[in-house]
Write a protein that holds these residues in place. Structure first.
Motif, PDB file in Angstrom:
ATOM      1  N   GLU A  97      53.732  37.107  31.154  1.00 30.91           N
ATOM      2  CA  GLU A  97      54.468  37.279  32.410  1.00 30.91           C
ATOM      3  C   GLU A  97      53.571  37.821  33.526  1.00 30.91           C
ATOM      4  O   GLU A  97      53.875  37.645  34.705  1.00 30.91           O
ATOM      5  N   ASN A  98      52.490  38.478  33.135  1.00 28.65           N
ATOM      6  CA  ASN A  98      51.550  39.053  34.113  1.00 28.65           C
ATOM      7  C   ASN A  98      50.141  38.590  33.769  1.00 28.65           C
ATOM      8  O   ASN A  98      49.362  39.337  33.163  1.00 28.65           O
ATOM      9  N   PRO A  99      49.797  37.355  34.118  1.00 27.89           N
ATOM     10  CA  PRO A  99      48.519  36.781  33.655  1.00 27.89           C
ATOM     11  C   PRO A  99      47.283  37.524  34.152  1.00 27.89           C
ATOM     12  O   PRO A  99      46.198  37.352  33.586  1.00 27.89           O
ATOM     13  N   ASN A 100      47.430  38.348  35.169  1.00 27.79           N
ATOM     14  CA  ASN A 100      46.266  39.098  35.661  1.00 27.79           C
ATOM     15  C   ASN A 100      46.035  40.387  34.871  1.00 27.79           C
ATOM     16  O   ASN A 100      45.088  41.116  35.131  1.00 27.79           O
ATOM     17  N   VAL A 101      46.918  40.679  33.917  1.00 32.71           N
ATOM     18  CA  VAL A 101      46.787  41.928  33.156  1.00 32.71           C
ATOM     19  C   VAL A 101      46.359  41.634  31.720  1.00 32.71           C
ATOM     20  O   VAL A 101      46.917  40.771  31.055  1.00 32.71           O
ATOM     21  N   THR A 102      45.338  42.361  31.295  1.00 33.72           N
ATOM     22  CA  THR A 102      44.916  42.298  29.897  1.00 33.72           C
ATOM     23  C   THR A 102      45.183  43.660  29.270  1.00 33.72           C
ATOM     24  O   THR A 102      44.855  44.690  29.859  1.00 33.72           O
ATOM     25  N   ILE A 103      45.794  43.640  28.104  1.00 35.36           N
ATOM     26  CA  ILE A 103      46.084  44.914  27.427  1.00 35.36           C
ATOM     27  C   ILE A 103      45.252  45.019  26.152  1.00 35.36           C
ATOM     28  O   ILE A 103      45.412  44.238  25.228  1.00 35.36           O
TER      29      ILE A 103
END
Lengths: 452, 292
Positions: A73-79
């Motif tokens: 849902e948030n492709p710019n975020v990597t966890i």
């Protein structure tokens, strides 16, 4: 001359290295979240945050699924993830906080929020991130439990509340032809049947109930004391019991052991988790465990072949059948954001996602128990996720008045003293009188260090 | 000229990685831990100078320290001679020209490689369980069962047996020492009619006393460092019977968050090891034979 130059060069290098080391090793524990500016919107550029949690395999799988959902849902975020078993996790989190290397989002224990900073918040004040976490989804009293008394900051948001319940294996009682006991006398009477063939060595013994590990034994005795006195263990840094009261509770506990209702110290199995063979082999009628993580115990015994409908939550055992038990509850765990996070807004948004995204809530199931977050609870309920022993457990808790555990009840220094004394009493090193005196005085000494 | 100049730098450059590592990871923590020991230093709070208060509290009012110290000393004073005797005995046997001796040397060394890791701890827990193989064997002789890990009288011996089992490194050092004893000594002794036992105590042992001293100091200091077995098998219990000082230091620092107190405990442990080592070295004139 050249040698001197070289020596000076080396000395200079070493001094530089040492200075760098000093700077790197500084604890810097006083970082203040208020100095970080909170952005008004989530960043659009690529960002990376770290999420750390403890748990068993089912939780690890569920958490990874939630992370995948959020990243989709948030492709710019990597966890990035850090996870492991509970054992040693306190030390890991504490050490990381000391070195400012902690994850951006952390699963935290209730007492950490209060004990680690001795009443001052060591995590990000989540009130400052309320634009990203909808705090209205919790009742005020739940958030209050995670608010530090010294500075009034919200250190974490709770997943849910939990309390100890008696999960029982109906097979054990049906085979013995006895009902689950509701009074202390019935407990001893049931032991005479279920533990009729017990031997001193403990080999193949059966018990009416079992406390798995020192945590459970400690909480069981705390419950006995609460039932007997109507007073909680401690309030505002003071132990509320007299020596006579503690002595009576310890002797009562010993009488259960002596009757064979529960294992004596030397009869316990060293495995102090849901894989304890006395439980999984069906030789324990019940275990005294947290409602929120009851799945672990139902899961381990079901793997051993016991059907789900053979497991349920029993009534609390009290002195008299018509006594209402007194119930301790606490936030089962919470989520905190690091004060050192470069992206606290994203961290907060991720926490909000775990509680409010339908797919995320479904992925987590009830592996963390029933949530005190209104949105999560609604999804859990609507999806029919609250079933079996976990449902029974929360219904049982709801039958009675509940008191939230004092946050310092589980402070490592405070409960460490209780563990030591209880063990010394159970192994015969201390008499009940000696143990009771030390149970109070040593706990009080640790509380004094926290409060003075 | 240029070659000579480069040559002057080379030793220092070669030493630099070690020096940097030593300063960063040994010297600095040692020095700074002493300053921490003079402070009340909560792991997440600000340190406050308290002078020698931590030391005074440890030595006069800390019952857990007394128990931990007693457990540590009991462990060290039993495990050190145990390892020396077992490793010497096995090395002595393996020094003979036996068939397949290299195989046995390898087999006896393997436990040392395994160390006190999690898998070995689980193995030990199973072996010494109330209904485990050890008690089964004892049962054949009509004894037991012994509650190896839950009886305060026996718990420390469970860990001593584990440590003694890992005698491989010490054994190898003894083996190399035994192989260095000149055969001419034995030949002369045989001609004089000395028995094998007499040769062992009058030739072998005196000649290898420097290695016995070396092993003794090594084993002693490593025994003081013991942590894994107590942490994994007995969790320091029961009744602190295996709550070794290293475990106490670890829990004070990283579980209870008391850096200052833990640092003071560390310096006390250092002092204890130092005193015992000095005693051992000071007494060497009486029993160590240097062939020079």
């Amino acid at each position: 001359m050249k040698m001197k130059r070289v020596t000076r060069l080396l000395a200079g290098m070493l001094a530089l290295v040492m200075t760098a080391g000093l700077a790197a090793c500084g604890s810097g524990g006083s970082n203040d979240s208020s100095s970080n500016e909170v952005a008004e919107e989530l960043p659009e550029e690529d960002v990376s945050i770290t999420f750390a949690w403890w748990g068993s395999d089912d939780r690890h799988d569920a958490m990874k699924e939630v992370i995948a959902l959020y990243e989709a849902e948030n492709p710019n975020v990597t966890i990035e993830i850090e996870y492991g078993a509970w054992d040693g996790w306190t030390q890991k989190n504490l050490t990381q906080l000391s070195g400012q290397t902690e994850a951006d989002v952390m699963q935290v224990n209730y007492n950490w929020v209060h004990s680690f900073g001795k009443g001052e918040n060591v995590y990000y004040d989540l009130n400052e991130l309320s634009a990203f976490i909808d705090l209205d989804n919790w009742d005020d009293n739940y958030l209050e439990a995670m608010t530090t008394t010294g500075d009034g900051q919200l250190g974490a948001v709770p997943h849910g509340m939990t309390g100890r319940v008696q999960l029982y294996n109906k097979n054990v009682f049906e085979d013995a032809g006895v009902d689950f006991p509701s009074t202390y006398d019935e407990l001893i009477a049931a032991a005479a049947v279920i533990g009729a063939d017990n031997v001193d060595s403990g080999t193949d013994n059966s018990y009416v109930l079992m406390n798995v590990g020192e945590v459970s034994t400690d909480l069981f005795i705390a419950q006995l004391l609460y039932n007997m006195t109507g007073e909680v263990m401690q309030t505002e840094g003071t132990v509320n019991y007299s020596v006579d009261q503690v002595k009576e509770a310890l002797e009562l506990y010993k009488s259960f052991e002596d009757a064979g209702a529960m294992p004596q110290f030397h009869q316990e199995d060293p495995i102090d988790n849901e894989s304890n063979p006395i439980w999984t082999n069906g030789r324990a009628g019940s275990v005294y465990e947290w409602a929120g993580t009851l799945d672990k115990y139902t899961g381990s015994i079901m793997e051993a072949g016991v059907a789900e409908d053979e497991l349920s939550v029993a009534d609390y055992i009290t002195a008299n059948a018509d006594d209402d038990p007194t119930i301790y509850v606490k936030p089962n765990l919470g989520y905190a954001v690091s004060k050192n996070s470069a992206n606290p807004e994203v961290a907060a948004d991720f926490i909000n996602f775990m509680f409010t995204n339908e797919d995320a809530v479904k992925a987590l199931g009830t592996s963390l128990g029933i949530s005190s977050n209104k949105v999560t609870f609604e999804i859990q309920e609507n999806e029919g996720m609250i079933t079996g022993a976990v449902k029974d457990a929360y219904e049982k808790l709801d039958e009675y008045d509940q008191v939230v555990l004092d946050p310092y009840f589980e402070d490592e220094n405070v409960r460490g003293q209780r563990y030591t004394i209880i063990e010394a009493f159970r192994t015969g090193k201390y008499s009940s009188e000696e143990a009771a005196e030390q149970y109070i005085s040593l706990q009080q000494a640790e509380l004094d260090k926290l409060f003075n | 000229m240029n070659k000579k100049k480069r040559g002057n730098y080379t030793p220092y450059l070669m030493l630099a990685p070690w020096m940097i590592g030593f300063v960063l990871f040994k010297a600095y923590p040692i020095v700074v831990s002493f300053f921490y020991s003079l402070q009340e230093y909560p792991i997440l709070g600000n340190p406050e100078f308290v002078g020698i208060q931590n030391y005074v509290e440890i030595l006069t009012a800390d019952q857990t320290f007394n128990e931990s110290f007693a457990a540590t000393m009991k462990y060290v004073l039993i495990v050190t001679p145990s390892i020396l005797i077992v490793s010497f005995a096995v090395a002595f046997v393996l020094n003979f020209k036996l068939k397949g001796v290299n195989f046995f040397r390898t087999m006896y060394y393997i436990p040392s490689i395994l160390g006190g890791n999690v898998a070995v701890s689980i193995l030990w827990t199973m072996l010494f369980a109330t209904d485990g193989p050890v008690n089964t064997i004892i049962g054949f002789f009509g004894a037991g069962p012994i509650y190896w890990t839950s009886d305060p009288r026996f718990a420390v011996f469970t860990l001593i047996i584990l440590k003694t089992w890992q005698f491989g490194s010490t054994m190898l050092i003894f083996l190399s020492a035994l192989q260095g004893v000149s055969k001419s000594y034995y030949e002369a002794a045989s001609l004089d009619g000395a028995s094998k036992l007499r040769q062992l105590f009058s030739i072998t042992v005196p000649v290898i006393t420097p290695m016995i001293l070396f092993n003794a100091v090594n084993v002693l200091s490593k025994a003081f460092e013991e942590f894994n077995s107590a942490y994994l098998i007995t969790k320091g219990g029961p009744n602190n019977a295996t709550y070794f000082l290293n475990l106490y230091i670890y829990e004070q620092a990283f579980l209870r968050g008391n850096y200052g107190y833990a640092s003071a405990l560390t310096w006390i442990l250092l002092a204890i090891i130092g005193i015992l080592t000095i005693i051992m070295f000071k007494s060497t004139d009486r029993y160590v034979f240097y062939n020079d």
